[in-house]
Design an enzyme around this catalytic site. Sequence first.
Site, PDB file in Angstrom:
ATOM      1  N   SER A   1       0.761  -1.266   0.142  1.00  0.00           N
ATOM      2  CA  SER A   1      -0.051  -0.102  -0.105  1.00  0.00           C
ATOM      3  C   SER A   1       0.742   0.997  -0.006  1.00  0.00           C
ATOM      4  CB  SER A   1      -0.913  -0.041   1.275  1.00  0.00           C
ATOM      5  OG  SER A   1      -2.150  -0.819   1.018  1.00  0.00           O
TER       6      SER A   1
ATOM      7  N   LYS B   1       0.388   3.646  -2.732  1.00  0.00           N
ATOM      8  CA  LYS B   1      -0.707   4.598  -2.857  1.00  0.00           C
ATOM      9  C   LYS B   1      -0.234   6.017  -2.527  1.00  0.00           C
ATOM     10  CE  LYS B   1      -3.982   1.308  -1.023  1.00  0.00           C
ATOM     11  NZ  LYS B   1      -4.232   0.619   0.133  1.00  0.00           N
TER      12      LYS B   1
ATOM     13  N   SER C   1      -6.284   3.754   3.953  1.00  0.00           N
ATOM     14  CA  SER C   1      -5.603   2.819   2.951  1.00  0.00           C
ATOM     15  C   SER C   1      -6.355   2.067   2.045  1.00  0.00           C
ATOM     16  CB  SER C   1      -4.578   1.726   3.725  1.00  0.00           C
ATOM     17  OG  SER C   1      -3.784   1.284   2.954  1.00  0.00           O
TER      18      SER C   1
ATOM     19  N   LYS D   1       2.731   6.663   5.025  1.00  0.00           N
ATOM     20  CA  LYS D   1       1.835   5.335   4.698  1.00  0.00           C
ATOM     21  C   LYS D   1       2.358   4.093   4.964  1.00  0.00           C
ATOM     22  CE  LYS D   1      -1.736   3.753   2.787  1.00  0.00           C
ATOM     23  NZ  LYS D   1      -1.552   2.929   3.844  1.00  0.00           N
TER      24      LYS D   1
END
Length: 390
Positions: A57, A60, A122, A233
């Site tokens: 993730s 992202k 997320s 993140k």
Amino acid sequence: MMRALVLPSLFAVAMSLPASAAAPPYESTAQVAFLKDLSSGAVLYAKDADRRMPPASMAKMMTVYVVFDMIKKGELKEDRLMHVRPETRKRWHGPAAGSTMFLSVDEDVSVQNLLHGIVTLSGNDACVVLAEGISGTEEAFVARMNEAAKKIGLANSHFGTSNGWPDEGRTYVTARDLATLAQRTIEDFPQLYKKYYSQTHFTWGKTLGSGQDITQMNRDPLLGKVQGADGLKTGHTEEAGYGFTGSAEQNGRRLVMVVAGLDSYNGRATESVRFIEWGFRAWASKPLFKQGAAVETVEVQQGAEDQVGLVAPRNLAVTLPGGAASNMQVKVVYQGPVKAPIKKGQHIADLVVTTPDTPPQIMPLVAAADVEEAGFFGRAWAGLLSLFGA
């Protein structure tokens, strides 16, 4: 032609400081780790930082960078509504679809809320809805991601999806590239970064049956535990393990860190806090120039002015073990001759600081003013002077 100007006054100041000791040793438990001080550009720690790996993730961040860039340029409004297609909701719903924002079929969701769904929750579904809403298909949006990645210098990364979902190796990054992406996000979009990153929780969607609002917490392991933490993140898949790209600012000094390949959620949290706290504790920052301070002047070729001043675009500092320096040398390095026209704020040169204890630390210097191109007679006169060696 590369040119360098030594700054003797700074050199003399540095020589008056006590000799430095090496930074306390550190060994990260992560398979991959990288730590950078943005105030100086110094890399404080690197472990397998150029190894290609799946980002999970953390990919992202690239989606968010593209969207931030569009908002900044006026190409996208934060209140624009994106439609949740049935096909998209079906693909990104349920335990097998990973993290979710809990979007509903045929729901219209603003860009702003989708960004919160991506950054804080997320949400894999939020990423795809935003990508499809902007570019028509996720594939078309991913092409924008790769174009932007190349433009900002992610030399060893490629994206195959908008959310980092495993895709048989088409999506890969390095820790160094993730740190660059984090730095560019923070520096290119400071207001948007502050608005969307560091949110502790976000509420979206309702539970089946009871219809209660669904509130999810941000998985950022630094928030609430490290002073000044404000992003970025986490990521996790079976293939990638547990990873995190994070940042914190203390006393005007900002660090960016990346860890990857950890084997548990708690292990990621513990190592992330330990790693960045070591960066703040074991290293210190020595100010060099305040934002806007004049550093040097360089000659301009074929310009209405024959010189341009170089200034610091932000507060510049050198990062040193224990905060002391020995035999520090400061140079202004640039490709010369500098040719007009020049725009105020244009990156013209770099401030390069070297010490026996650290790799070179490189910081940008920018033009203090516009310099227009000389008129015809000015260019002709400059050509004659050059011809006769004047």
